[in-house]
Write a protein that holds these residues in place. Structure first.
Motif, PDB file in Angstrom:
ATOM      1  N   GLN A  18       1.479  10.888   0.129  1.00  0.00           N
ATOM      2  CA  GLN A  18       1.773  11.178  -1.285  1.00  0.00           C
ATOM      3  C   GLN A  18       0.511  11.027  -2.137  1.00  0.00           C
ATOM      4  N   HIS A  19      -0.243   9.935  -1.946  1.00  0.00           N
ATOM      5  CA  HIS A  19      -1.611   9.846  -2.456  1.00  0.00           C
ATOM      6  C   HIS A  19      -2.520  10.090  -1.264  1.00  0.00           C
ATOM      7  N   PHE A  20      -3.401  11.067  -1.391  1.00  0.00           N
ATOM      8  CA  PHE A  20      -4.048  11.573  -0.186  1.00  0.00           C
ATOM      9  C   PHE A  20      -5.569  11.623  -0.254  1.00  0.00           C
ATOM     10  N   ASP A  21      -6.159  11.694  -1.461  1.00  0.00           N
ATOM     11  CA  ASP A  21      -7.610  11.870  -1.476  1.00  0.00           C
ATOM     12  C   ASP A  21      -8.316  10.534  -1.294  1.00  0.00           C
ATOM     13  N   GLU A  22      -9.615  10.588  -1.146  1.00  0.00           N
ATOM     14  CA  GLU A  22     -10.404   9.399  -0.817  1.00  0.00           C
ATOM     15  C   GLU A  22     -10.254   8.297  -1.845  1.00  0.00           C
ATOM     16  N   ASN A  23     -10.321   8.642  -3.128  1.00  0.00           N
ATOM     17  CA  ASN A  23     -10.269   7.630  -4.181  1.00  0.00           C
ATOM     18  C   ASN A  23      -8.882   7.031  -4.376  1.00  0.00           C
ATOM     19  N   MET A  24      -7.847   7.732  -3.923  1.00  0.00           N
ATOM     20  CA  MET A  24      -6.482   7.251  -4.117  1.00  0.00           C
ATOM     21  C   MET A  24      -5.876   6.669  -2.844  1.00  0.00           C
ATOM     22  N   SER A  25      -6.547   6.863  -1.701  1.00  0.00           N
ATOM     23  CA  SER A  25      -5.963   6.421  -0.439  1.00  0.00           C
ATOM     24  C   SER A  25      -6.991   5.784   0.490  1.00  0.00           C
ATOM     25  N   GLY A  26      -7.926   6.585   1.005  1.00  0.00           N
ATOM     26  CA  GLY A  26      -8.832   6.109   2.053  1.00  0.00           C
ATOM     27  C   GLY A  26      -9.580   4.836   1.702  1.00  0.00           C
ATOM     28  N   ILE A  27     -10.101   4.773   0.482  1.00  0.00           N
ATOM     29  CA  ILE A  27     -10.887   3.606   0.092  1.00  0.00           C
ATOM     30  C   ILE A  27     -10.033   2.341   0.060  1.00  0.00           C
ATOM     31  N   PHE A  28      -8.742   2.476  -0.233  1.00  0.00           N
ATOM     32  CA  PHE A  28      -7.867   1.308  -0.275  1.00  0.00           C
ATOM     33  C   PHE A  28      -7.629   0.742   1.121  1.00  0.00           C
ATOM     34  N   PHE A  29      -7.489   1.634   2.095  1.00  0.00           N
ATOM     35  CA  PHE A  29      -7.314   1.154   3.467  1.00  0.00           C
ATOM     36  C   PHE A  29      -8.532   0.371   3.924  1.00  0.00           C
ATOM     37  N   ARG A  30      -9.710   0.869   3.611  1.00  0.00           N
ATOM     38  CA  ARG A  30     -10.936   0.168   4.040  1.00  0.00           C
ATOM     39  C   ARG A  30     -11.098  -1.155   3.315  1.00  0.00           C
ATOM     40  N   GLU A  31     -10.960  -1.146   1.993  1.00  0.00           N
ATOM     41  CA  GLU A  31     -11.237  -2.363   1.228  1.00  0.00           C
ATOM     42  C   GLU A  31     -10.180  -3.443   1.457  1.00  0.00           C
ATOM     43  N   LEU A  32      -8.942  -3.027   1.661  1.00  0.00           N
ATOM     44  CA  LEU A  32      -7.868  -4.004   1.858  1.00  0.00           C
ATOM     45  C   LEU A  32      -7.721  -4.431   3.320  1.00  0.00           C
ATOM     46  N   GLY A  33      -8.456  -3.772   4.199  1.00  0.00           N
ATOM     47  CA  GLY A  33      -8.374  -4.114   5.614  1.00  0.00           C
ATOM     48  C   GLY A  33      -7.083  -3.668   6.270  1.00  0.00           C
ATOM     49  N   LEU A  34      -6.458  -2.624   5.730  1.00  0.00           N
ATOM     50  CA  LEU A  34      -5.227  -2.111   6.316  1.00  0.00           C
ATOM     51  C   LEU A  34      -5.533  -1.371   7.619  1.00  0.00           C
ATOM     52  N   PRO A  35      -4.711  -1.573   8.660  1.00  0.00           N
ATOM     53  CA  PRO A  35      -4.920  -0.816   9.899  1.00  0.00           C
ATOM     54  C   PRO A  35      -4.647   0.662   9.691  1.00  0.00           C
ATOM     55  N   LYS A  36      -5.244   1.488  10.519  1.00  0.00           N
ATOM     56  CA  LYS A  36      -5.003   2.924  10.449  1.00  0.00           C
ATOM     57  C   LYS A  36      -3.537   3.211  10.710  1.00  0.00           C
TER      58      LYS A  36
ATOM     59  N   SER B 103       1.746 -11.989  14.020  1.00  0.00           N
ATOM     60  CA  SER B 103       3.018 -12.527  14.477  1.00  0.00           C
ATOM     61  C   SER B 103       3.290 -12.091  15.911  1.00  0.00           C
ATOM     62  N   SER B 104       3.770 -13.005  16.712  1.00  0.00           N
ATOM     63  CA  SER B 104       4.149 -12.682  18.094  1.00  0.00           C
ATOM     64  C   SER B 104       5.581 -12.156  18.172  1.00  0.00           C
ATOM     65  N   GLU B 105       6.275 -12.153  17.026  1.00  0.00           N
ATOM     66  CA  GLU B 105       7.682 -11.755  17.014  1.00  0.00           C
ATOM     67  C   GLU B 105       7.929 -10.408  16.349  1.00  0.00           C
ATOM     68  N   MET B 106       6.908  -9.850  15.692  1.00  0.00           N
ATOM     69  CA  MET B 106       7.105  -8.623  14.917  1.00  0.00           C
ATOM     70  C   MET B 106       6.048  -7.590  15.283  1.00  0.00           C
ATOM     71  N   GLN B 107       6.468  -6.339  15.353  1.00  0.00           N
ATOM     72  CA  GLN B 107       5.548  -5.222  15.543  1.00  0.00           C
ATOM     73  C   GLN B 107       5.741  -4.242  14.393  1.00  0.00           C
ATOM     74  N   GLU B 108       4.656  -3.846  13.738  1.00  0.00           N
ATOM     75  CA  GLU B 108       4.742  -2.902  12.627  1.00  0.00           C
ATOM     76  C   GLU B 108       4.260  -1.528  13.057  1.00  0.00           C
ATOM     77  N   ILE B 109       5.028  -0.509  12.690  1.00  0.00           N
ATOM     78  CA  ILE B 109       4.626   0.893  12.863  1.00  0.00           C
ATOM     79  C   ILE B 109       4.441   1.467  11.465  1.00  0.00           C
ATOM     80  N   CYS B 110       3.224   1.767  11.088  1.00  0.00           N
ATOM     81  CA  CYS B 110       2.934   2.217   9.724  1.00  0.00           C
ATOM     82  C   CYS B 110       2.960   3.736   9.643  1.00  0.00           C
ATOM     83  N   ILE B 111       3.751   4.256   8.701  1.00  0.00           N
ATOM     84  CA  ILE B 111       3.872   5.692   8.458  1.00  0.00           C
ATOM     85  C   ILE B 111       3.365   5.977   7.047  1.00  0.00           C
TER      86      ILE B 111
END
Length: 347
Positions: A39-57, A27-35
């Motif tokens: 709360q879920h922190f280990d690789e199997n509960m967090s990191g792998i989801f960011f990679r597989e879902l294509g979520l930005p860092k 979107s040219s009208e919206m900027q997201e700041i992800c925080i």
């Protein structure tokens, strides 16, 4: 450009955030700041989801987890408040019903920043559940309430909340439609676990009401072991549940109930889509079972996803029978993220 601070911290929130974050990024009208609270922190509960879902860092990774509810929420609020003061977003967006959701909502409203609540209006009507308290409080401080179903809209109306309420469908359904073909292509979980389609079930167990008390945990595990006599079950085990089993001295015979470590998004969807039955205390997994048209048993005395019960795809564990089975129309057609973006542009 409108600046939105998104607060996420737990597995279900990563899934919900993915379709909407994609819309923000394009979107040219919206900027997201992800925080990310952590709360879920280990690789199997967090990191792998960011990679597989294509979520930005995430722009901010707070690494806050563990401890009692009040302590965790307070630490999150302290950190989130500083970030919001620094960035001064136009709104803060929170998902669902976790401590991260409550911390984000309270931090924002105390700084007079509008709160956007995705999955607003859900109610189990069980105030002993921490999640119920979180969702009720966040709804009552939110300016934009994005409801997945008409039941959620009616719940808000009964509490006197009508302004800023929109029924938008379900973001998890957006994610399921987009990612299931990708998951089928990349996951090897069926081969790794030597599973045959429709000849096993999937279980999950993590909510405090089932794990904090040894008696409740034993009751839930006895139900799963009984169910496993009818069909073998695979149980990806939440770390907190694994620790609770050890503390309670509950031994599990794994010939019919197979305990495995938590799995990523791809593996979980392949497991669900090929299962013959799902047993869970997770709200998200109840819906995901329906998305794959797999019958579900909910290991609770109530559910906020009442339409899954009413339409015959789900039953509570103390019920014997399912209602007549019908399709559920309210989750949308995979366009919930686009609908939300249009609402936020004009909010």
């Amino acid at each position: 450009m409108k600046k939105i601070a998104t607060i996420i911290g737990a597995r279900p929130q990563f899934i919900k955030a993915a379709p909407l974050s994609f819309e923000f990024a394009n979107s040219s009208e919206m900027q997201e700041i992800c925080i990310h609270t952590g709360q879920h922190f280990d690789e199997n509960m967090s990191g792998i989801f960011f990679r597989e879902l294509g979520l930005p860092k995430p722009a901010y990774q707070l690494d806050i987890h563990g401890g009692p509810h009040g302590q965790m929420t307070g630490r999150m609020m302290e950190a989130i408040e500083a970030i919001l003061i620094e960035n001064r977003p136009d709104a803060v967006l929170v998902y669902g019903d976790t401590n991260s959701t409550l911390a984000g909502g309270l931090s924002a409203v105390k700084l007079h920043i509008p709160v956007i609540h995705v999955e607003a209006g859900l109610r189990s009507f069980n105030r002993r559940m921490p999640e119920e308290i979180n969702r009720v409080l966040v709804d009552h401080v939110s300016s934009v309430l994005l409801c997945p179903t008409s039941a959620a809209v009616e719940n808000l109306k009964a509490e006197g909340i009508t302004a800023g309420v929109h029924q938008v469908g379900d973001l998890m359904y957006d994610a399921t439609l987009k990612m299931t073909p990708v998951a089928a292509k990349h996951s090897r979980i069926m081969e790794v676990l030597s599973l045959e389609p429709k000849r096993y079930g999937v279980a999950t167990l993590h909510r405090a009401e089932n794990t904090d008390s040894p008696e409740a945990l034993r009751k839930a595990m006895e139900f799963l072991m009984h169910l496993s006599e009818q069909v073998p079950l695979v149980l990806p085990l939440h770390p907190r549940t694994r620790q609770a089993l050890v503390r309670a001295g509950i031994a599990v015979t794994e010939d019919r109930l197979k305990l495995i470590d938590p799995v990523g998004y791809f593996d979980m969807h392949v497991l669900l889509s090929n299962a013959s039955i799902v047993a869970t205390d997770s709200g998200g997994v109840q819906k995901e079972a329906y998305f794959h048209r797999v019958p579900c048993v909910t290991l609770r005395s109530e559910t906020e996803w009442v339409e899954t019960i009413d339409n015959g795809w789900n039953r509570l564990w103390h019920q014997e029978e399912y209602q007549p089975r019908r399709e559920i129309q309210e989750y949308g057609t995979g366009d919930s993220a686009k609908r939300i973006l249009e609402i936020l542009k004009s909010a």
